[in-house]
Design a protein around this motif. Structure first.
Motif, mmCIF file in Angstrom:
data_model
loop_
_atom_site.group_PDB
_atom_site.id
_atom_site.type_symbol
_atom_site.label_atom_id
_atom_site.label_comp_id
_atom_site.label_asym_id
_atom_site.label_seq_id
_atom_site.Cartn_x
_atom_site.Cartn_y
_atom_site.Cartn_z
ATOM 1 N N SER A 182 -8.604 -2.454 5.286
ATOM 2 C CA SER A 182 -8.493 -3.654 4.457
ATOM 3 C C SER A 182 -9.095 -4.844 5.183
ATOM 4 O O SER A 182 -9.617 -4.725 6.297
ATOM 5 C CB SER A 182 -7.014 -3.922 4.131
ATOM 6 O OG SER A 182 -6.325 -4.348 5.290
ATOM 7 N N THR A 216 -8.267 -0.079 0.835
ATOM 8 C CA THR A 216 -7.102 -0.702 0.200
ATOM 9 C C THR A 216 -7.180 -0.656 -1.326
ATOM 10 O O THR A 216 -8.225 -0.923 -1.917
ATOM 11 C CB THR A 216 -6.953 -2.163 0.658
ATOM 12 O OG1 THR A 216 -5.928 -2.806 -0.111
ATOM 13 C CG2 THR A 216 -8.237 -2.957 0.475
ATOM 14 N N ILE A 233 -5.290 3.080 5.989
ATOM 15 C CA ILE A 233 -5.827 2.196 4.955
ATOM 16 C C ILE A 233 -6.696 1.133 5.634
ATOM 17 O O ILE A 233 -6.252 0.476 6.578
ATOM 18 C CB ILE A 233 -4.706 1.495 4.165
ATOM 19 C CG1 ILE A 233 -3.720 2.503 3.576
ATOM 20 C CG2 ILE A 233 -5.298 0.596 3.082
ATOM 21 C CD1 ILE A 233 -4.250 3.319 2.440
ATOM 22 N N GLY A 249 -2.314 -7.521 -2.308
ATOM 23 C CA GLY A 249 -1.489 -6.759 -1.390
ATOM 24 C C GLY A 249 -0.421 -7.541 -0.665
ATOM 25 O O GLY A 249 0.744 -7.126 -0.604
ATOM 26 N N THR A 264 -4.625 -2.358 -3.097
ATOM 27 C CA THR A 264 -3.991 -3.590 -3.577
ATOM 28 C C THR A 264 -4.878 -4.820 -3.385
ATOM 29 O O THR A 264 -4.653 -5.855 -4.007
ATOM 30 C CB THR A 264 -2.658 -3.824 -2.858
ATOM 31 O OG1 THR A 264 -2.891 -3.955 -1.443
ATOM 32 C CG2 THR A 264 -1.713 -2.661 -3.084
ATOM 33 N N GLU A 295 0.836 -1.201 0.000
ATOM 34 C CA GLU A 295 0.000 0.000 0.000
ATOM 35 C C GLU A 295 0.873 1.254 0.000
ATOM 36 O O GLU A 295 0.571 2.237 -0.690
ATOM 37 C CB GLU A 295 -0.927 0.012 1.226
ATOM 38 C CG GLU A 295 -1.991 -1.068 1.224
ATOM 39 C CD GLU A 295 -3.093 -0.831 0.203
ATOM 40 O OE1 GLU A 295 -3.225 0.308 -0.296
ATOM 41 O OE2 GLU A 295 -3.824 -1.794 -0.105
#
Length: 390
Positions: free
Chosen positions: A324, A359, A322, A365, A361, A197
């Motif tokens: 996620s 997120t 972030i 990720g 990715t 990220e």
């Protein structure tokens, strides 16, 4: 001692030249010598070695200046590769990243059994198939990094404890290294995702926090490009901060851990007191069909997730947060409600000090971050030069 110091300086010059080519290439030998303040002979020797071991390649560029043509060099992005793996209780993901940090292949493999011996064998099989698919030898692969949930000792690659996989004191690095005969690293999955990220955040972000809400709850901090680990590499394990000492039992041995109010297995266990639910999809569907108890249960999880955001912001003062994990990435309702809810729990002075993002990715990720971590390791240690005359 003098010989060791000379070897260190030579490796450091190699590392710096490789980084310069990575950052500024295509670049000529003369430009490298000038920027590095080294002799043209030294610059030529280093460039020749990096070219010989396939880390860089000679490229053609259009030149308007009249005179002797210079040779320019750039990363040989498809000369060497790094493998990233995300390991979870029911699956693992495998990805192949080139030297330019581009993920060129990924695959998800279901696991019927998460016993370590079975997992290692499956990883060995998939790496073998990957090498065949891309016609790679071990000389092309500079290493493999596994990102997985749990408390990991990253230097020795020992899984101290993973609740999701029920592994304890397992020497994953040594076992995989023996099976695959390539360099191995093992680390916490969320720390690896944080690296990926951070790659896409831009230069304005200095302190990034990633929060993961899924089968467990965790966080990771990247500060000025480096992972914040703490003494034993479990910095960020907010899922095991206690919010109610009289609360639900957690497999860690405590009661009332934060994750027992948010993580999927605990939500399903709580739902089962009213109606058996086999998946989060069923629980969401129950809520959408008008079940008040299901909505209340999910709303409570969102409230505690908001508290988790506030607590990490107050603890680390990031400029980027972030969000996620499967609860965020797979269930739009939870994502949307959390984005509405969290600001009401943020401490006043911190309200406008950070940005929240979902997120970017996603399911790539961890494997991308793990491969980046492997590349970083080699850029710092230059172990691929063992046996090479520097």
């Amino acid at each position: 001692m003098e010989i060791k110091n000379q070897d260190f300086l030579k490796k450091e010059n190699l590392r710096l030249v490789l980084k310069m080519i990575s950052d500024d290439g295509p670049i000529s030998r003369a430009e490298i010598a000038k920027k590095m303040k080294m002799s043209p002979t030294s610059a030529s020797r280093i460039v020749a070695l990096l070219n010989r071991i396939n880390l860089i390649e000679e490229v053609s560029i259009n030149q308007r200046n009249v005179g002797r043509k210079a040779n320019y060099f750039a990363l040989n992005k498809n000369g060497i590769y790094f493998i990233g793996i995300e390991l979870d209780g029911s699956y693992f993901r495998l990805g192949l990243m080139n030297f330019n940090e581009e993920l060129i292949y990924k695959k998800t493999i279901d696991l019927q059994n998460s016993h370590p011996d079975i997992v290692v064998q499956k990883i060995k099989e998939e790496v073998g198939e990957l090498k065949q698919k891309f016609h790679l030898t071990n000389n092309h692969i500079l290493g493999l990094c596994v990102g997985m949930p749990g408390i990991i000792e990253p230097n020795q690659g020992i899984v101290n404890f993973s609740v999701q996989l029920q592994w304890k004191d397992y020497p994953l690095k040594d076992v995989l290294q023996e099976q695959l005969n390539i360099a191995i690293q093992v680390d916490n999955e969320l720390k690896m995702k944080a690296l990926s990220e951070y790659k896409f955040c831009g230069d304005s972000v200095n302190h990034l926090i990633i929060l993961g809400f899924g089968s467990g709850v965790g966080s990771a901090l990247i500060s000025h490009g480096e992972i914040s680990r703490g003494t034993s590499n479990f910095a960020g394990e907010i899922g095991h901060t206690i919010v109610d000492p009289n609360g639900t039992y957690c497999p860690c041995g405590n009661f009332g851990c934060l994750q027992t109010y948010i993580a999927e297995p605990f939500l399903l266990n709580e739902a089962a007191k009213i109606k058996k639910m086999d998946s989060m999809e069923e629980l969401i569907r129950e809520m959408e069909n008008g079940a008040v108890w299901a909505k209340d249960l999910i709303s409570r999880a969102i409230k505690y997730a908001s508290i988790a955001i506030n607590n990490t912001v107050c603890s680390f003062n990031p400029d980027m947060v972030i969000l996620s994990g499967t609860l965020i990435e797979n269930y739009p309702y939870i994502q949307e409600e959390l984005l509405k809810e969290y600001s009401s729990t943020i401490w006043g002075p911190a309200k406008d000090s950070f940005e929240v993002k979902i997120t970017e990715t996603k399911d790539e990720g961890v494997i991308l971050g793990a491969a980046i971590q492997m590349k970083r390791y080699f850029m710092e240690n230059m172990e691929f030069l063992e046996g090479e005359k520097i």
